[in-house]
Design an enzyme around this catalytic site. Structure first.
Site: not given
Ligand code: NOJ
Length: 540
Positions: A203, A258
């Protein structure tokens, strides 16, 4: 899919556990629900399942506020159930990817609670970013950064210090210069890898390392790596360490990042051979439904991945993004968080046709494919949720102007009828977000025996993708003369086994490329023409 390189061309299904299936009838999706529905994923043709966070969490940000990585949230089940799920999924041919959220923890995490109690200057506070404020009495936050969820990035605690949170105040940022933080995360990786997880999704992967000077964000784009918290050069050392952990297993584990970065060259750095295996293709995902824009995204993606020998990924949506079966029917078909507003109209019939064509396009491209739960059912974004039902901090922190992400998180319909359309047992508690009337028409039950349904299209496409040798490997050849214009036409493979994918993104029918056989189309063909907003797979 027994290759150690399974991640190079896998179909990964994304489960948002809270909204997938509710086994115990409390209105919240859970692991019992997932276990009972695993055959759906096998029948769909998925190779792996990515679970958004299922750990103990106050759910201030849908689980991206982790209180304990080694425990499953009681709303979802138990660790023993997660272990059983990973094993059962693997028996059905499905690998498990768990989500790791290294940038921040929940404010209920033991470390943060200890830091609050221990007070200013304590070693416990060093694991986070506690600072004195600016101004005469420290009443101003240490920086003027803007949160990814809007508003400020600092919250003041009763003793006067401020702590950093790039997201919501319930998500304090960790200090990655601290050895405990590094050690702990490598341990968490091992914890899940030892339990059979085949990989992790990382993430907010670009944000971990901060400049200890905590300077302001440069007004104009500075030199790469100069931003105080985004994509700093020091971050790569972290992922090299994680890669060593992943590679230490007999079947090496995969890292999926991500990585939201505008500069494709900077993104590719995360995919060097000793770092992550793949990263989500947000460039492709956010592009409008236009041939030129999508062609450029595909070309750029392949060009930036080739030098680092990383496979591309193809993503149409996820739990943060407006569903394609709504977005593609709007006047503005691209996606931008900053542009989200209430009351944008969409032609759902058009969106559905385009989402079908997009599914065939992505499944024909070289690399791995991500399918967000419900997209295989053609679920639209639910845009009329009652305001008092909304849960997403993006809605609240925008002061109510941004509808937030709840509209793509509405619990799935499994059956045509029933109090929650089969999401939970009949007569169980109401789903945590209300399902719209008529949701049952999108259900698995309503679609599985209908050859014209979105679900049947996904099943056929993924079955062909698995069976067709042309759809493996990394080669893609554009058809001559399709460098511009409204069609995307490319060939995968060669000789008798070659496969041509053609997509018409224009407003007029286009002649089908020469072919001996139609393998699959996203909608009816018009004689020898490909109608607008339609994709087809052909044998040349
Ligand atoms: C990316 C995640 O996909 C999202 O859902 C989240 O709110 C943020 N990162 C913070 O962790």
């Amino acid at each position: 899919m027994n290759s150690p390189h399974w991640w190079r061309d896998a179909v990964v299904y994304q489960i948002y556990p809270r909204s997938f299936a509710d086994g115990d009838g409390d209105g919240i999706g859970d692991l019992a629900g997932v276990r009972a529905r695993l055959p759906h994923l096998r029948d769909l043709g998925a190779d792996a399942v990515w679970f958004t966070p299922w750990y103990r969490s106050p759910l201030a940000d849908g689980g991206y506020d982790v209180a304990d990585y080694r425990a499953i949230d009681p709303a979802f089940g138990t660790l023993a159930e997660a272990e059983a799920l990973i094993t059962e999924a693997r028996e059905l041919g499905l690998r498990t990817i768990v989500d790791v959220v290294p940038n921040h923890v929940s404010d209920q995490h033991a470390w943060f609670q200890e830091a609050l109690t221990a007070g200013p200057g304590s070693p416990e506070r060093e694991r986070f970013w506690f600072r004195e404020g600016r101004g005469e009495n420290g009443e101003l936050p240490p920086t003027d950064w803007t949160s990814s969820f809007q508003g400020g990035t600092w919250t003041r605690v009763p003793d006067g210090q401020w702590y950093l949170h790039l997201f919501a105040p319930q998500q304090p940022d960790l200090n990655w210069n601290h050895p405990d933080v590094r050690r702990e995360h490598e341990d968490v990786l091992r914890f899940w890898f030892d339990r059979g997880a085949a990989g992790i999704r990382v993430d907010s992967a670009t944000m971990l390392v901060k400049d200890p000077e905590l300077g302001e964000i440069p007004q104009r784009e500075g030199s790469p790596g100069a931003h105080p918290f985004m994509d700093r050069d020091g971050i790569h050392e972290i992922y090299r360490g994680w890669r060593r952990v992943a590679d230490s297993y007999d079947e090496p584990r995969a890292l999926v990042g991500e990585v939201w970065l505008a500069d494709p060259g900077r993104m590719a750095r995360y995919l060097r051979p000793d770092e992550m295996h793949t990263a989500f293709n947000f460039d492709f995902m956010t592009r409008p439904w236009e041939a030129g824009a999508l062609r450029a995204a595909i070309r750029d993606t392949l060009a930036t991945h080739a030098p680092v020998d990383a496979p591309a990924t193809w993503v149409l949506s996820n739990h943060d993004i407006t569903r394609p079966a709504t977005r593609y029917g709007r006047e503005e078909t691209s996606f931008d968080f900053a542009a989200k507003r209430f009351g944008v109209t969409a032609d759902l019939g058009l969106a559905q046709r385009r989402a079908r064509a997009a599914a065939l396009l992505t499944a024909a491209l070289p690399g791995s494919v991500y399918v967000y739960q419900g997209d295989e059912l053609g679920l639209p974004e639910v845009e009329d949720l009652p305001l008092d039902a909304l849960k997403d901090p993006m809605y609240f922190r925008s002061g109510g102007t941004d509808p937030g992400r709840d509209g793509c998180r509405v619990p799935l319909p499994w059956t045509e009828a029933g109090s929650s359309f089969g999401f939970g047992p009949d007569g169980g508690a109401a789903p945590w977000l209300p399902q719209p009337e008529g949701w049952g028409a999108y259900s698995v039950q309503a679609q599985e025996n209908d050859p014209g349904s979105m679900l049947s299209l996904y099943r056929s496409a993924l079955a062909l993708r698995r069976a067709e040798p042309a759809l493996r490997g990394s080669e893609l050849a554009w058809f001559d003369g399709t460098d511009e214009g409204d069609a995307l036409v490319f060939t995968r493979g060669s000789g008798a086994q070659a496969l041509v994918c053609a997509v018409n993104l224009g407003s007029k029918p286009l002649p089908l490329p020469p072919h001996s056989r139609v393998l699959l189309s996203s909608g009816p063909l018009d004689g020898t023409d490909l109608p607008p907003d339609t994709a087809v797979w052909l044998r040349p």
